[in-house]
Design an enzyme around this catalytic site. Sequence first.
Site, PDB file in Angstrom:
ATOM      1  N   CYS A 106      42.487  38.057  41.721  1.00  0.00           N
ATOM      2  CA  CYS A 106      41.235  37.402  41.316  1.00  0.00           C
ATOM      3  C   CYS A 106      40.369  37.084  42.519  1.00  0.00           C
ATOM      4  O   CYS A 106      39.149  37.257  42.489  1.00  0.00           O
ATOM      5  CB  CYS A 106      41.542  36.123  40.549  1.00  0.00           C
ATOM      6  SG  CYS A 106      42.523  36.368  39.061  1.00  0.00           S
ATOM      7  N   SER A 107      41.001  36.634  43.595  1.00  0.00           N
ATOM      8  CA  SER A 107      40.271  36.284  44.805  1.00  0.00           C
ATOM      9  C   SER A 107      39.555  37.491  45.384  1.00  0.00           C
ATOM     10  O   SER A 107      38.366  37.426  45.724  1.00  0.00           O
ATOM     11  CB  SER A 107      41.242  35.693  45.836  1.00  0.00           C
ATOM     12  OG  SER A 107      40.575  35.430  47.052  1.00  0.00           O
TER      13      SER A 107
END
Length: 213
Positions: A106-107
């Site tokens: 996600c990052s």
Amino acid sequence: MKKIILNSLILLAIISCGNKTKSKTEEVKGIDKKYLEYVDSLKSENDLKIRMDEEPIIIVGKKLKVGDKITQVPLAVNTKLEEKNIFDDKNIKVLYTAPSLDTKVCSIQTKILNDEAQKNPDIKFYSVTEDTPFAQARFCTENDINGIKAISDFKYHQFGLQNGLFIKEKGLLTRALIILDKDNTVKYIEYVKDEKNEADIDKALAFLQKMKK
């Protein structure tokens, strides 16, 4: 709509109570039973085959597909817990939903989309998760995220529940990449089949450029 909101409020009350010390075993059992009944009532109405931690997961509700109108619900937009309907304006929108901003996949993807948001100021980029607005703000500050806007569905889970994006077993949003036109109609969507994998951002951005012409 009212029924779903009521169920969500019940779920939040159950979780809140579950974090407190209980003095009566019968009360704990009663809460556990209600919680299990609520979770069991959440049904899949789709053919999605998605995995998380090598196990199949259930995505609640109907599969969101091209041509559908996104179901508009207020979402928390800042650490003051202010709620706003982000779909009110007449902009093309890119929505990235994910289990949490603060995970490796996600990052990485949020940072890529943040760069694209800075290059395309006429398009609204949003990252929607069940993270609290406080956790989202901390992540954005630490990672210099100022193009894509982090939005939270943590309070009632309505965005996930009503748009076929809510993971029944985890209480999180599944990883998906969605592009909406100015009237909030879905023009592009990818449900990522395994939560450990990345969405195909290059493909989505290529579609977005064609859509802008």
